[in-house]
Design an enzyme around this catalytic site. Structure first.
Site, PDB file in Angstrom:
ATOM      1  N   SER A  75       0.758  -1.197   0.069  1.00  0.00           N
ATOM      2  CA  SER A  75       0.067  -0.034  -0.102  1.00  0.00           C
ATOM      3  C   SER A  75       1.004   1.225  -0.218  1.00  0.00           C
ATOM      4  CB  SER A  75      -0.844   0.177   1.120  1.00  0.00           C
ATOM      5  OG  SER A  75      -0.125  -0.091   2.334  1.00  0.00           O
ATOM      6  N   THR A 174      -1.301   3.694   4.682  1.00  0.00           N
ATOM      7  CA  THR A 174      -0.481   4.937   4.463  1.00  0.00           C
ATOM      8  C   THR A 174       0.688   4.891   5.667  1.00  0.00           C
ATOM      9  OG1 THR A 174      -2.014   6.476   3.686  1.00  0.00           O
ATOM     10  CG2 THR A 174      -0.037   7.526   4.823  1.00  0.00           C
ATOM     11  N   THR A 192       1.847   6.839   0.265  1.00  0.00           N
ATOM     12  CA  THR A 192       0.806   6.139   0.081  1.00  0.00           C
ATOM     13  C   THR A 192       0.561   5.838  -1.190  1.00  0.00           C
ATOM     14  OG1 THR A 192      -1.383   5.687   0.863  1.00  0.00           O
ATOM     15  CG2 THR A 192      -1.121   7.757   0.490  1.00  0.00           C
ATOM     16  N   ARG A 202      -7.609  10.447  -8.646  1.00  0.00           N
ATOM     17  CA  ARG A 202      -7.863  10.639  -7.513  1.00  0.00           C
ATOM     18  C   ARG A 202      -6.805  10.960  -6.387  1.00  0.00           C
ATOM     19  NH1 ARG A 202      -6.830   8.110  -2.228  1.00  0.00           N
ATOM     20  NH2 ARG A 202      -8.868   8.332  -1.034  1.00  0.00           N
ATOM     21  N   VAL A 203      -6.901  12.114  -5.544  1.00  0.00           N
ATOM     22  CA  VAL A 203      -5.929  12.502  -4.653  1.00  0.00           C
ATOM     23  C   VAL A 203      -6.652  12.257  -3.289  1.00  0.00           C
ATOM     24  CG1 VAL A 203      -4.583  14.178  -3.715  1.00  0.00           C
ATOM     25  CG2 VAL A 203      -4.562  13.815  -5.948  1.00  0.00           C
ATOM     26  N   GLY A 204      -5.947  11.714  -2.324  1.00  0.00           N
ATOM     27  CA  GLY A 204      -6.525  11.512  -0.933  1.00  0.00           C
ATOM     28  C   GLY A 204      -6.084  12.689  -0.152  1.00  0.00           C
ATOM     29  N   ASP A 205      -6.060  12.392   1.211  1.00  0.00           N
ATOM     30  CA  ASP A 205      -5.916  13.206   2.327  1.00  0.00           C
ATOM     31  C   ASP A 205      -4.270  13.336   2.573  1.00  0.00           C
ATOM     32  OD1 ASP A 205      -5.898  10.487   3.315  1.00  0.00           O
ATOM     33  OD2 ASP A 205      -5.790  11.004   5.165  1.00  0.00           O
ATOM     34  N   THR A 225      -4.286   8.166   8.718  1.00  0.00           N
ATOM     35  CA  THR A 225      -4.426   6.909   7.739  1.00  0.00           C
ATOM     36  C   THR A 225      -5.964   6.399   7.750  1.00  0.00           C
ATOM     37  OG1 THR A 225      -3.603   4.766   7.253  1.00  0.00           O
ATOM     38  CG2 THR A 225      -3.656   5.340   9.409  1.00  0.00           C
ATOM     39  N   GLY A 226      -6.066   5.825   6.539  1.00  0.00           N
ATOM     40  CA  GLY A 226      -7.504   5.299   6.356  1.00  0.00           C
ATOM     41  C   GLY A 226      -8.165   5.939   5.090  1.00  0.00           C
ATOM     42  N   GLY A 228      -9.195   8.596   3.041  1.00  0.00           N
ATOM     43  CA  GLY A 228      -8.879  10.036   2.792  1.00  0.00           C
ATOM     44  C   GLY A 228     -10.056  10.866   2.657  1.00  0.00           C
TER      45      GLY A 228
HETATM   46  C1  SD4 Z   1      -5.820   7.985   1.057  1.00  0.00           C
HETATM   47  N1  SD4 Z   1      -5.563   8.176   3.481  1.00  0.00           N
HETATM   48  O1  SD4 Z   1      -5.408   7.805   0.003  1.00  0.00           O
HETATM   49  C2  SD4 Z   1      -4.983   7.325   2.363  1.00  0.00           C
HETATM   50  C3  SD4 Z   1      -5.001   5.833   2.337  1.00  0.00           C
HETATM   51  C4  SD4 Z   1      -4.943   5.495   3.676  1.00  0.00           C
HETATM   52  O2  SD4 Z   1      -5.196   3.629   5.346  1.00  0.00           O
HETATM   53  O3  SD4 Z   1      -4.164   5.836   4.556  1.00  0.00           O
HETATM   54  N2  SD4 Z   1      -5.064   4.214   4.074  1.00  0.00           N
HETATM   55  O4  SD4 Z   1      -7.063   7.944   1.148  1.00  0.00           O
END
Ligand code: SD4
Length: 314
Positions: A75, A174, A192, A202-205, A225-226, A228
Site C-alpha cells: 500500500s 499509509t 501512500t 484521485r488524490v486522498g488526504d 491513515t484510512g 482519505g
Molecule cells: C488515502 N489515506 O489515500 C490514504 C490511504 C490510507 O489507510 O491511509 N489508508 O485515502
C-alpha cells in the site's frame, strides 16, 4: 578543629553548587510514532539515522523511504495498490516545524521514493505541491530513482475498455511518521499509493497539509491513515493540532477528532479512519473510528508496537 576543617571544605562546595546553573530539564525527544505494524520499519530506520547524527528531515526521509522501498503491505510505494486503471499513483507529504515548511506530491507515477520528491519540492522550490506529470518531470529532473512506465497510456486505455474496478485492488494504508527531535522541534512525513481501485487522478488526504499530516512547531504534529475522503473533508490533522494547542493531550485530541467527525458524518463511526499525534512535551496518542489500530513508537533507541481499540461511540 574537626568541625572547622569540615566547614572549610564544605563552603567552596556549597558556593560552587549555588553558582552552577540549574540542570537543564531532560529533553522529551527524540520520539517517533508511525502508522501500522510496518511503522516499526519507519521508526527503526529513522532512529538509526538520528543515532548516526542525521537531522529530523533526514530521519523522516530515511524512515519513509524504507517503507517505500519495501512497498510495505502493498500500500506504499510503486508496489502499492493500483488504481482502477491498474497502475499506482502515489501521494506523499513532508512538513518541518521550524519555518512551517511543507512539500507534497500527488498522483506521482513511476517514482520509487515520492517522499524524496516531496522534500525537494519543499526545499528547492517556491511551491508546496506538484501533481501528476509535472511532479514526475520534477522528480526525474532531480535524478530520483524511477521505474519504466512507458506502457502506462496503454494500461489506461485498456482500463477504459473494461469499465470495471478490479476486485483485488480494494484496501488502503499509509505510512505516516511523526518526530519530536532532541531539540524539541517537530517534523512529519507520509507516503501512500492511496485507496486501491481509486479513479485515476484521485488524490486522498495524505499529500494535503492539514488533512493527512500537520506539523506546528509551537504545539506538535498529527497525521492520519484510512479513507482519505473521510479525513480531508474535516481538515483531520490540523484540527488535532489545534485541539492540542487548546490544552488537550495527544490522546484526547485524536479521540475528540474522531468523535467530532462521527457526529457530523452520515456514516457515523463507520469512517475507516485513524489518527496519531505527538506533542512538544513528548506525549503521544492515537485513535481509530472503527477497527483496531496498531502503530509503532520509537524512543530510547527501540521501537515497540501498540495496538488500540476503536473509540467507544458516544
Ligand atoms: C488515502 N489515506 O489515500 C490514504 C490511504 C490510507 O489507510 O491511509 N489508508 O485515502
Amino acid at each position: 578543629m574537626r568541625t572547622f576543617v569540615r566547614c572549610v571544605l564544605l563552603v567552596p562546595a556549597l558556593f560552587a553548587a549555588c553558582a552552577a546553573p540549574p540542570p537543564a530539564p531532560a529533553a522529551p525527544g527524540p520520539l517517533l510514532i508511525a502508522t501500522w505494524p510496518f511503522g516499526r520499519i519507519a521508526t527503526d530506520a529513522a532512529m538509526a539515522a538520528l543515532q548516526q547524527g542525521a537531522g529530523r528531515l533526514d530521519a523522516i526521509e530515511a524512515g519513509i523511504s524504507e517503507v517505500e522501498r519495501l512497498s510495505c503491505d502493498g500500500s506504499v510505494g510503486l508496489g502499492g495498490r493500483p488504481n482502477a486503471a491498474g497502475y499506482a499513483q502515489l501521494d506523499a507529504c513532508i512538513m518541518d516545524g521550524p519555518g512551517h515548511r511543507a512539500g507534497c506530491v500527488a498522483g506521482l507515477e513511476g517514482i520509487v521514493h515520492p517522499i524524496r520528491a516531496a522534500r525537494h519540492v519543499m526545499e528547492g522550490t517556491r511551491h508546496v505541491m506538484l501533481v501528476g506529470e509535472g511532479a514526475r518531470w520534477f522528480a526525474l529532473e532531480h535524478q530520483l530513482e524511477s521505474a519504466n512506465v512507458d506502457d502506462l497510456p496503454a494500461k489506461k486505455q485498456a482500463w477504459v475498455a473494461r469499465e470495471r474496478r478490479p476486485a483485488d485492488t480494494a484496501g488502503h494504508d499509509t505510512v505516516t511518521l511523526l518526530l519530536l527531535d532532541r531539540d524539541g522541534h517537530v517534523a512529519g512525513g507520509c507516503s501512500t499509493s492511496g485507496a486501491g481501485g481509486k479513479l485515476p487522478g484521485r488524490v486522498g488526504d495524505s499529500p494535503i497539509p492539514g488533512a493527512g499530516l500537520y506539523v506546528d512547531d509551537e504545539v506538535g504534529a498529527a497525521g492520519a491513515t484510512g479513507l482519505g475522503e473521510n479525513v480531508m473533508r474535516y481538515c483531520g490533522s490540523y484540527q488535532i493540532v489545534e485541539f492540542m494547542r487548546q490544552g488537550m493531550s495527544p490522546q484526547q485530541a485524536c479521540e475528540e477528532q474522531v468523535h467530532r467527525i462521527a457526529r457530523k458524518d452520515p456514516r457515523g463511526y463507520q469512517l475507516d479512519i485513524c489518527f496519531l499525534a505527538l506533542d512538544k512535551h513528548g506525549r503521544f496518542g492515537a485513535a481509530a473510528s472503527n477497527g483496531r489500530f496498531p502503530f509503532a513508537v520509537g524512543r530510547d533507541g527501540r521501537s515497540e508496537l501498540i495496538t488500540i481499540e476503536p473509540v467507544t461511540p458516544r
